[in-house]
Scaffold this active site. Structure first.
Site, mmCIF file in Angstrom:
data_model
loop_
_atom_site.group_PDB
_atom_site.id
_atom_site.type_symbol
_atom_site.label_atom_id
_atom_site.label_comp_id
_atom_site.label_asym_id
_atom_site.label_seq_id
_atom_site.Cartn_x
_atom_site.Cartn_y
_atom_site.Cartn_z
ATOM 1 N N SER A 66 0.973 -1.173 -0.044
ATOM 2 C CA SER A 66 -0.060 -0.483 0.220
ATOM 3 C C SER A 66 0.895 1.274 0.150
ATOM 4 O O SER A 66 0.497 2.639 -0.108
ATOM 5 C CB SER A 66 -1.414 -0.391 1.693
ATOM 6 O OG SER A 66 -1.992 -0.936 1.183
ATOM 7 N N TYR A 172 -10.568 2.786 4.848
ATOM 8 C CA TYR A 172 -10.064 2.242 4.080
ATOM 9 C C TYR A 172 -10.248 1.368 2.589
ATOM 10 O O TYR A 172 -10.488 0.104 2.700
ATOM 11 C CB TYR A 172 -8.196 2.151 4.609
ATOM 12 C CG TYR A 172 -7.617 2.249 4.332
ATOM 13 C CD1 TYR A 172 -6.268 2.468 3.717
ATOM 14 C CD2 TYR A 172 -6.802 -0.093 3.379
ATOM 15 C CE1 TYR A 172 -5.384 2.576 3.784
ATOM 16 C CE2 TYR A 172 -5.577 0.380 2.905
ATOM 17 C CZ TYR A 172 -4.976 1.482 2.878
ATOM 18 O OH TYR A 172 -3.047 1.196 2.231
ATOM 19 N N ASN A 174 -9.079 -0.047 -1.015
ATOM 20 C CA ASN A 174 -8.476 -0.530 -2.330
ATOM 21 C C ASN A 174 -8.270 0.691 -3.961
ATOM 22 O O ASN A 174 -7.928 0.904 -4.620
ATOM 23 C CB ASN A 174 -7.318 -1.561 -2.096
ATOM 24 C CG ASN A 174 -6.404 -2.129 -1.434
ATOM 25 O OD1 ASN A 174 -5.531 -1.372 -1.286
ATOM 26 N ND2 ASN A 174 -7.206 -3.429 -0.837
#
Length: 365
Positions: A66, A172, A174
């Protein structure tokens, strides 16, 4: 054990001790680079490959997970500086094919405040887990060379209910960064790797960083990462250094070195990449966990530290800097991963120890 004394006579036994203890806590290999008022120190501990005695590289390539998000955010903000992207423009204006909620702005993608479902799965407050793209166990191992298209990941996310109304929470995901990279490609007409080269890698002279897309390859030289899983009642361990990272996409697919991460993050924090107003926007954290635009802001005894660490199967990156970029810590870690993420406690301990020792000056200097 390997130490590179870049400044003649520089001896940092506390750093070597830290990485050796870290390797002993369950990591296969550790490579650490510290740049501060004492100069540069580079060292490694553990092994380059499981079961072999060769020392780990001190500047090998590794998958940065990340930490990729910081590069994506910087690329978006540089295009904002060029007038090609609006930070508060609805993301759907650039990507009409997805019929995104018109309240979702580019800023919300970068700050994880869009509310969009994470395509790699979600853990809800009540303990419910909703799966996304497979990334654990035998299923992932058997499909680790499969290619997922970014559009596929986005459509998977959009098929699930949003976590919250855009701008009303933090979660959070992706997928936010998959969308952000697609915005970059849409407005420029170029692949993200080309824009990353033009905007960041080229100007900073970074030669060890790759946005691989769906390629499973990793440049030489590199340390090795592994994955442990159960197959028909038997525990198996496989080398996963080569893997197709398209399942996570722009959320965590890049490859770099400790040298390149230092070059990038010290330049970014030192004001050499972004205009001052956009750097200030990037470093302004939301209230939940202190996430800015592609960076975390962490308050420490030594002042505010900015970072974006990352982990993927068998490999991880640490990337920290003080506000002015004068003190940085970058590291590449490799280990034997598993579906239970059993290395996670050691990883958290490592992060805190490095912050304390390098960025807060708790050990003697």
């Amino acid at each position: 054990m390997s130490t590179d004394l870049s400044d003649q006579g520089q001896d940092r036994p506390e750093l070597q001790k830290a990485i050796e203890e870290l390797a002993e806590s369950g990591f296969v290999g550790v490579q650490l680079r510290v740049n501060d008022e004492q100069g540069e120190w580079v060292g490694s501990a553990g092994a380059r490959e499981l079961g072999r005695s060769a020392e780990p590289l001190t500047n090998g390539h590794f998958r940065i997970g990340s930490s990729t998000k910081s590069f994506v955010a910087t690329s978006v903000l540089l295009l904002v500086a060029e007038g090609r992207i609006g930070l508060d423009t609805p993301a759907g204006d650039y990507l009409p094919e997805f019929d995104l909620d018109p309240r979702i702005t580019v800023r919300m993608l970068l700050q994880h405040t869009s509310g969009i479902f994470n395509h790699t799965g979600e853990l809800y407050e009540d303990g419910t887990i909703v799966l996304g793209v497979p990334w654990q166990g035998k299923e992932w191992v058997d499909n680790r060379f499969r290619t997922y298209l970014p559009e596929e990941l986005v459509r998977l996310s959009l098929s699930k209910p949003a976590r919250f109304a855009p701008g009303t929470g933090w979660s959070y995901a992706n997928t936010n960064y998959v969308l952000a990279r697609l915005v970059v490609e849409k407005v420029t007409g170029h692949a993200f790797a080309e824009e990353l080269q033009r905007l960041v890698l080229g100007p900073l002279g970074m030669t060890g960083t790759v946005a691989p897309g769906a390629s499973p390859e990793i440049p030489e030289p590199h340390n090795h990462g592994y994955y442990r899983y159960e197959d028909a009642g038997q525990e198996r361990t496989v080398d996963v250094t080569r893997q197709n990272p398209s399942w996570v996409g722009a959320g965590g697919d890049m490859i770099s070195t400790t040298q390149d991460l230092h070059t990038y993050f010290s330049a970014l924090m030192g004001g050499k990449l972004l205009p001052a107003d956009l750097l200030a926007e990037m470093r302004t954290p939301e209230a939940t966990v202190g996430y800015g635009l592609g960076v975390f802001a962490q308050e420490t005894e030594g002042g505010t530290v900015f970072h974006h660490n990352g982990a993927t199967m068998g490999s991880a990156a640490l990337m920290y800097s003080t506000r002015d970029g004068s003190r940085t810590l970058t590291a590449g870690l490799t280990w034997v991963d598993d579906a239970e993420l059993s290395i996670a406690p050691a990883f958290r301990t490592a992060q805190q120890r490095f912050v304390d020792e390098v960025l807060c000056g708790k050990l003697g200097r």
